[in-house]
Design an enzyme around this catalytic site. Structure first.
Site, PDB file in Angstrom:
ATOM      1  N   SER A  15      13.616  -2.982  13.150  1.00  8.70           N
ATOM      2  CA  SER A  15      15.151  -3.159  13.596  1.00  8.70           C
ATOM      3  C   SER A  15      16.201  -3.247  12.473  1.00  8.70           C
ATOM      4  O   SER A  15      16.184  -1.853  12.182  1.00  8.70           O
ATOM      5  CB  SER A  15      15.083  -4.577  14.335  1.00  8.70           C
ATOM      6  OG  SER A  15      15.936  -4.467  15.514  1.00  8.70           O
ATOM      7  N   HIS A  31      10.351  -4.963  21.874  1.00  7.27           N
ATOM      8  CA  HIS A  31      10.872  -4.929  20.578  1.00  7.27           C
ATOM      9  C   HIS A  31      10.194  -5.755  19.818  1.00  7.27           C
ATOM     10  O   HIS A  31      10.506  -6.883  19.594  1.00  7.27           O
ATOM     11  CB  HIS A  31      12.527  -5.453  20.544  1.00  7.27           C
ATOM     12  CG  HIS A  31      13.157  -4.930  19.478  1.00  7.27           C
ATOM     13  ND1 HIS A  31      13.574  -3.561  18.995  1.00  7.27           N
ATOM     14  CD2 HIS A  31      13.881  -6.013  18.594  1.00  7.27           C
ATOM     15  CE1 HIS A  31      14.120  -4.005  17.904  1.00  7.27           C
ATOM     16  NE2 HIS A  31      14.488  -5.096  17.543  1.00  7.27           N
TER      17      HIS A  31
HETATM   18  C1  GTR Z   1      20.090  -6.380  17.507  1.00  8.00           C
HETATM   19  C2  GTR Z   1      20.933  -5.197  17.232  1.00  8.00           C
HETATM   20  C3  GTR Z   1      20.171  -4.118  16.830  1.00  8.00           C
HETATM   21  C4  GTR Z   1      19.006  -4.215  16.008  1.00  8.00           C
HETATM   22  C5  GTR Z   1      18.410  -5.858  16.220  1.00  8.00           C
HETATM   23  C6  GTR Z   1      17.711  -6.368  15.328  1.00  8.00           C
HETATM   24  O1  GTR Z   1      20.957  -7.377  17.999  1.00  8.00           O
HETATM   25  O2  GTR Z   1      22.043  -4.602  18.194  1.00  8.00           O
HETATM   26  O3  GTR Z   1      20.724  -2.920  16.155  1.00  8.00           O
HETATM   27  O4  GTR Z   1      19.324  -4.318  14.671  1.00  8.00           O
HETATM   28  O5  GTR Z   1      19.342  -6.530  16.310  1.00  8.00           O
HETATM   29  O6  GTR Z   1      17.770  -6.140  14.009  1.00  8.00           O
HETATM   30  O7  GTR Z   1      16.729  -7.390  15.691  1.00  8.00           O
END
Ligand code: GTR
Length: 452
Positions: free
Chosen positions: A282, A427
């Site tokens: 991420s 995710h």
């Molecule tokens: C989210 C963000 C993403 C990603 C994520 C993370 O809120 O919008 O771009 O980076 O966080 O890092 O878990």
């Protein structure tokens, strides 16, 4: 694998054990150098309002400004690659400072980790002007192997003590987010030990012959929208009270921290300095991509579900837009990047150019079907946009559909140097992903020597 090295690389010494501080020497990487300028200088590029608009991706093989075509590998390395290195820092991530000398102190060694299958060491890396906070690097290396181990290097979200379930690993000294398990008033506690163990799967890496090196992101810069802590205040220029519009944001600082870890890893006799792989999830996947793009000592890059500011193109991104990410996370990029909010077509770069900087080295873009926010379609388009550079450099680049799914093995037919691996997952970074990441590393760099 790339044989090229950053210019002016100077290093000496090997790892030593038992609390000995070892100076690693000065590193002069490519990262801080603006096009044709001195490291740390700001390139002479137009202000955002003077940039030409284009809904098309910038062609990696056409020079920005002059429109000159790049037809040879020599012209790529001499002209266009350095220009892109400068462009991505100038307009988006901010300039990384010149690499400082790094010293390493091995604070603790446990040669009987994982029932004797690995050696764990905790190393403190110090660098920069006096007062710059140190980085605590956790290094876990398989025991009983016949050759130096390839290593995965990645930053963790909540502290080294969350990566493995071990009563002794030092807790982070710096601020930690409240969402981290065991955090009390933004300080880590023993309660968090092993909380992220399933994301790192150290036993899996060790069984496959890989080492792991990791540090807490907050050691370099706590993930909150101010620059009063971490490395930033120690790298201000005279007269500055905060970073300027082109100076480094948090993602650039984290990537620079990865480079400092590489400074150390390449001195370790038990690690294969030609097989340093960088991984991150991420926001830390965005970081892994930038770190791999700017440092040719990194042999393989795995930006996992990295999304906007990572593998996903900014142009045409209907999920997390540039405006959205700059609003939610104003500290991740430099101030200039905010000027592209709602006008991505002015960007003289896009994320495919980061992949081009990784070329000719392999890159695995790992994505999940359920992770629409990270935008795997836009990431695949970035791979497509980088293919021409791999081909110019004599590599296969992207082959077939460019996508490998689920448990399909990586083969010469479905996998070139760059590929998207996708499974039906949300995710998350977990063992299912790690198995395939290690398969890819085996496929690209050769499987590690087996235990005797
Ligand atoms: C989210 C963000 C993403 C990603 C994520 C993370 O809120 O919008 O771009 O980076 O966080 O890092 O878990």
């Amino acid at each position: 694998m790339s044989e090229r090295w950053p210019h002016g690389l100077v290093y000496a010494v090997v790892c030593r054990w038992g609390g000995v501080v070892v100076a690693l020497g000065a590193m002069c990487g490519v990262a801080g150098a603006a096009a044709g300028g001195e490291p740390g200088s700001v390139a002479d590029f137009p202000p955002v309002e003077a940039l030409p608009a284009s809904s098309e991706l910038p062609d990696p093989l056409v020079m920005f400004g002059t429109g000159e075509a790049v037809r040879t590998a020599e012209a790529w390395y001499r002209k266009r690659r350095p220009q892109i290195v400068a462009l991505v820092q100038h307009y988006m991530y901010g300039y990384l400072p010149e690499a400082p000398a790094v010293s390493a102190e091995v604070r603790r060694v446990d040669a009987a980790f994982l029932s004797g299958r690995a050696t764990l060491r905790e190393v403190t890396l110090s660098f920069g002007p006096p007062g710059t906070p140190p980085v605590d690097l956790l290094v876990i290396v398989p025991n009983g192997r016949q050759a130096a181990a390839p290593v995965f290097l990645g930053i963790n979200f909540c502290g080294n003590h969350t990566v493995v379930d071990d009563p002794h690993v030092a807790l982070p000294r710096s601020w930690v987010p409240e969402r981290c398990r065991g955090a009390v008033e933004n300080r880590a506690t023993d309660e968090g030990r092993g909380a992220q163990a399933e994301a790192w799967c150290v036993d899996e890496l060790i069984a496959r012959g890989y080492a792991l090196a990791t540090f807490y992101c907050g050691d370099i810069d706590p993930d909150r929208p101010d620059f009063t802590d971490g490395v930033h205040p120690h790298f201000l220029r005279p007269g500055q009270t905060e970073p300027g519009p082109h100076d480094w944001g948090t993602i650039a600082a984290w990537a620079w921290g990865l480079h400092r870890a590489v400074d150390y890893l390449i001195t370790c006799d038990d690690l294969d300095r030609r097989r340093i792989c960088v991984v991150g999830h991420s926001r830390l996947g965005k970081t892994a991509l930038l770190a791999g793009a700017l440092d040719e000592r990194i042999a393989l890059v795995v930006p996992h579900q990295s999304g906007t500011g990572g593998m996903a193109l900014s142009r045409g991104n209907q999920q997390e837009t540039v405006a959205r990410i700059n609003t939610s996370f104003p500290h991740w990029f430099n101030d200039v990047f905010c000027q592209f909010n709602g006008c991505e077509e002015l960007l003289p770069i896009d994320q495919h150019l980061l992949v081009c900087l990784v070329a000719p080295r392999p890159l695995l873009d790992t994505e999940g079907d359920q992770d629409l926010w990270a935008n795997y379609e836009q990431a695949l388009a970035a791979l497509r946009g980088a293919d021409a550079v791999y081909k110019l450099l004599g590599r296969r680049g992207l082959v077939a559909s460019g996508v490998v799914r689920d448990d399909e093995p990586f083969t010469a037919e479905n996998c070139g140097d760059i590929v998207q691996y996708r499974r039906d997952a949300p995710h998350v970074l977990n063992r299912d992903y790690w198995r395939r990441i290690l398969d890819f590393a085996d496929f690209q760099l050769g499987a590690p020597a087996s235990a005797p």
